[in-house]
Design a protein around this motif. Structure first.
Motif, mmCIF file in Angstrom:
data_model
loop_
_atom_site.group_PDB
_atom_site.id
_atom_site.type_symbol
_atom_site.label_atom_id
_atom_site.label_comp_id
_atom_site.label_asym_id
_atom_site.label_seq_id
_atom_site.Cartn_x
_atom_site.Cartn_y
_atom_site.Cartn_z
ATOM 1 N N TYR A 20 0.841 -1.208 0.000
ATOM 2 C CA TYR A 20 0.000 0.000 0.000
ATOM 3 C C TYR A 20 0.873 1.255 0.000
ATOM 4 N N VAL A 21 1.864 1.294 0.887
ATOM 5 C CA VAL A 21 2.748 2.456 0.977
ATOM 6 C C VAL A 21 3.511 2.636 -0.331
ATOM 7 N N GLU A 22 3.947 1.549 -0.930
ATOM 8 C CA GLU A 22 4.665 1.633 -2.214
ATOM 9 C C GLU A 22 3.758 2.176 -3.312
ATOM 10 N N ARG A 23 2.489 1.780 -3.324
ATOM 11 C CA ARG A 23 1.552 2.317 -4.336
ATOM 12 C C ARG A 23 1.365 3.818 -4.149
ATOM 13 N N ALA A 52 0.916 6.955 11.717
ATOM 14 C CA ALA A 52 -0.526 7.171 11.543
ATOM 15 C C ALA A 52 -1.311 6.082 12.256
ATOM 16 N N ARG A 53 -0.894 4.852 12.080
ATOM 17 C CA ARG A 53 -1.582 3.733 12.742
ATOM 18 C C ARG A 53 -1.461 3.820 14.255
ATOM 19 N N VAL A 63 -5.242 7.992 5.896
ATOM 20 C CA VAL A 63 -3.895 7.412 5.850
ATOM 21 C C VAL A 63 -3.179 7.884 4.591
ATOM 22 N N GLU A 64 -3.873 7.861 3.471
ATOM 23 C CA GLU A 64 -3.247 8.317 2.222
ATOM 24 C C GLU A 64 -2.868 9.792 2.310
ATOM 25 N N ALA A 65 -3.753 10.634 2.816
ATOM 26 C CA ALA A 65 -3.445 12.058 2.971
ATOM 27 C C ALA A 65 -2.267 12.249 3.924
ATOM 28 N N PHE A 66 -2.232 11.465 4.996
ATOM 29 C CA PHE A 66 -1.134 11.521 5.956
ATOM 30 C C PHE A 66 0.189 11.238 5.245
ATOM 31 N N LEU A 67 0.224 10.201 4.417
ATOM 32 C CA LEU A 67 1.440 9.850 3.691
ATOM 33 C C LEU A 67 1.824 10.932 2.682
ATOM 34 N N ARG A 68 0.841 11.486 2.019
ATOM 35 C CA ARG A 68 1.125 12.537 1.038
ATOM 36 C C ARG A 68 1.681 13.786 1.710
ATOM 37 N N ASP A 94 -9.001 9.832 13.662
ATOM 38 C CA ASP A 94 -9.408 10.004 12.261
ATOM 39 C C ASP A 94 -10.144 11.331 12.073
ATOM 40 N N GLU A 95 -11.052 11.645 12.977
ATOM 41 C CA GLU A 95 -11.790 12.908 12.886
ATOM 42 C C GLU A 95 -10.847 14.094 13.073
ATOM 43 N N ARG A 96 -9.949 13.983 14.027
ATOM 44 C CA ARG A 96 -8.991 15.067 14.279
ATOM 45 C C ARG A 96 -8.090 15.282 13.064
ATOM 46 N N PHE A 97 -7.587 14.194 12.467
ATOM 47 C CA PHE A 97 -6.722 14.350 11.299
ATOM 48 C C PHE A 97 -7.508 14.937 10.132
ATOM 49 N N HIS A 98 -8.725 14.482 9.939
ATOM 50 C CA HIS A 98 -9.554 15.017 8.857
ATOM 51 C C HIS A 98 -9.709 16.526 9.017
#
Length: 158
Positions: A20-23, A52-53, A63-68, A94-98
């Motif tokens: 997933y991280v590689e994608r 993130a986890r 998670v994707e936004a966190f990685l970006r 999740d709500e806080r990160f959003h």
């Protein structure tokens, strides 16, 4: 019937997570080819995924936004103010990160409320599809937080 030990299940889960991280990394490279030269990116993205986890961020889009964000602003999640916000009680991580992500995105799209643009550049994130949006967001993010991406030799990548 095949029975797996908990260690085997954990190993398969890690393989899936690394894929997933590689994608996400490949998507980042497609959107911004400069990332192809960033030798630190795979490790940084994996560490951000783990962070993130551990913070309790599980929704795929978060998670994707966190990685970006990590790609454009290394270790953003380790800043005391960011960590305090994400771990503050009352709402899920999740709500806080959003909420965090929405605020950052708004600030990038409305630089007039953040002291203006630098060098007359544009922060438009509407053109060029999702890749263009993330590239624009990343460049503006670096201006906002005063960071530049660096290559493997710690020299700025422009």
């Amino acid at each position: 019937m095949l029975e797996l030990t908990s260690e085997q299940v954990a190993g398969l889960a890690e393989i899936d997570a690394r894929g997933y991280v590689e994608r996400v990394r490949q998507d980042l490279i497609k959107a911004d080819p400069k990332f192809a030269d960033d030798t630190t990116l795979p490790t940084r993205l994996w560490n951000a995924y783990i962070a993130a986890r551990q913070l309790g961020i599980h929704a795929d889009e978060n998670v994707e936004a966190f990685l970006r964000i990590e790609a454009y602003a290394p270790n953003f999640y380790a800043k005391p103010a960011t960590r305090a916000w994400l771990t503050r009680p009352g709402r899920s991580p999740d709500e806080r990160f959003h909420d965090y992500f929405r605020v950052i995105k708004w600030r990038v799209q409305h630089p007039e409320y953040n002291g203006g643009l630098e060098n007359g550049s544009s922060t438009s994130t509407t053109g060029g599809g999702i890749g263009g949006a993330w590239t624009g967001l990343g460049a503006s993010w670096r201006r906002l937080v005063g960071r530049r991406r660096t290559g493997g030799d710690s020299e700025p990548v422009q």
